[in-house]
Structure formats: C-alpha cells, structure tokens
Motif scaffolding. Structure first.
Motif, PDB file in Angstrom:
ATOM      1  N   SER A 239       0.863  -1.173   0.000  1.00 12.68           N
ATOM      2  CA  SER A 239       0.000   0.000   0.000  1.00 12.68           C
ATOM      3  C   SER A 239       0.904   1.228   0.000  1.00 12.68           C
TER       4      SER A 239
ATOM      5  N   SER B  38      -6.104  -0.182   0.060  1.00 11.25           N
ATOM      6  CA  SER B  38      -7.329  -0.031  -0.725  1.00 11.25           C
ATOM      7  C   SER B  38      -8.302  -1.154  -0.409  1.00 11.25           C
ATOM      8  N   VAL B  39      -9.574  -0.894  -0.634  1.00 10.69           N
ATOM      9  CA  VAL B  39     -10.619  -1.882  -0.370  1.00 10.69           C
ATOM     10  C   VAL B  39     -10.477  -3.069  -1.319  1.00 10.69           C
ATOM     11  N   LYS B  40     -10.339  -2.818  -2.612  1.00 13.25           N
ATOM     12  CA  LYS B  40     -10.171  -3.858  -3.633  1.00 13.25           C
ATOM     13  C   LYS B  40     -11.245  -4.945  -3.541  1.00 13.25           C
TER      14      LYS B  40
ATOM     15  N   GLU C   2     -12.341   4.186  -1.157  1.00 10.05           N
ATOM     16  CA  GLU C   2     -11.563   3.067  -1.689  1.00 10.05           C
ATOM     17  C   GLU C   2     -10.185   2.967  -1.037  1.00 10.05           C
ATOM     18  N   GLN C   3      -9.480   4.081  -0.944  1.00  7.55           N
ATOM     19  CA  GLN C   3      -8.152   4.062  -0.330  1.00  7.55           C
ATOM     20  C   GLN C   3      -8.212   4.803   1.001  1.00  7.55           C
TER      21      GLN C   3
ATOM     22  N   THR D   5      -7.749   7.008   4.168  1.00  5.23           N
ATOM     23  CA  THR D   5      -7.167   8.328   4.342  1.00  5.23           C
ATOM     24  C   THR D   5      -7.138   8.689   5.829  1.00  5.23           C
TER      25      THR D   5
ATOM     26  N   TRP E 244     -12.165   4.859   5.749  1.00  7.35           N
ATOM     27  CA  TRP E 244     -11.882   3.742   4.847  1.00  7.35           C
ATOM     28  C   TRP E 244     -13.149   2.929   4.692  1.00  7.35           C
TER      29      TRP E 244
END
Length: 163
Positions: free
Chosen positions: A24, A42-44, A138-139, A141, A153
């Motif tokens: 990450s 990230s969630v992915k 998604e990412q 913060t 998140w």
C-alpha cells in the motif's frame, strides 16, 4: 530462439512478482502541529471492518509499518495531553460504537504484531466517534478536519479531537 524464450519467461516472472509484492502506498498528512505517516490500503472488493480488520483487536491503523503520528509541539488528542514527539497510532475498531485510539512511544513497528509487549507504555486511551461515510472510501485516508483527526476507509470513518 532460446534468448527470446528466456526473455519472455523473465518478463513474466518480474511482472508476477511485482504484482504480489506491491505494498500500500506510503502517505503523509501534515496540518499545523500534526503529521501522520501511514500505509494507505485499498478496499479492492474486500470486506474491511469485521473481516480484514477484526473488531475488538488492536489494528495498526493502515498497512505495512504501523502508522506514526507526530506532534511538533505539545498538543492533545481526545482531550488528553500529548507531549511533543512521535508516537505509533493504533486503534481498536468496534462493530457498533466508538473506537479506541492508542498512542504508543515505540516506533518503527511492522503492524501491531508486537503490541502486547509494548502496551504498558501507552498514553491514556481515548475514544473516537464513528459514523458511516456518504460514499465508499476506496483508499484509506487520515486527515485533520475541523480540529478532528479523521480516519476514513470503506464505509466507516472515525474522528477524535486533536490540537
């Protein structure tokens, strides 16, 4: 022909290895007295809280190395005084309710795997209010907004007052 096959195999190996080894990205957020350095996962498509990040367990609050927060001068978090310096930032997410926020002076940790050995050095734990985000983040913060340290998140954000 052998050279071409070797080159193709080498490129395939390097490409595959790089995709598995990706970390990450490391991010730093600074505002006023406070700076936070963290790995921004990230969630992915994954289920984050309650699965990848278990509830009721100490979390490094990010990815890779444990997140570090620096107070350039004396400040506070959640109403608790914090001396100038750098601390590891851990959280304990809850399914329902506030998260526990932990500052610890032991730096350069990978994850929270050794937390049990260092927890006696923790500053007083404080609580962070949680809420659902209006859209998927998604990412991950970490920022300071309106006098609050905000961790966002997936579909969750936690915030705690900082000065």
């Amino acid at each position: 022909m052998k050279k071409l096959l070797f080159l193709a195999a080498a490129l395939l190996f390097v490409g595959t290895t790089n995709s598995f080894a990706q970390k990450s990205p490391k991010k730093t957020f600074t505002e006023g007295n406070i700076s936070v350095t963290y790995g921004a996962p990230s969630v992915k498509g994954r289920v984050i809280f309650g699965d990848l990040v278990p509830y009721k367990e100490v979390w490094r609050t990010g990815a890779n190395n444990a997140t570090e927060i620096t107070f350039a001068k004396d400040g506070s978090i959640g109403g608790q005084a914090v001396k100038a310096g750098t601390y590891t930032l851990f959280t304990i997410p809850q399914k329902d309710g506030d998260w526990t926020v932990i500052l610890n002076p032991t730096l350069k940790q990978w994850g929270a795997y050794k937390y049990d050995k260092i927890k006696d050095a923790d500053l007083p734990h404080v609580m962070a209010k949680t809420s659902k985000t209006s859209a998927n983040v998604e990412q991950m913060t970490i920022s300071v907004e309106g006098g609050n340290l905000v961790i966002a998140w997936a579909d969750t954000q936690a915030s705690v007052a900082v000065k």
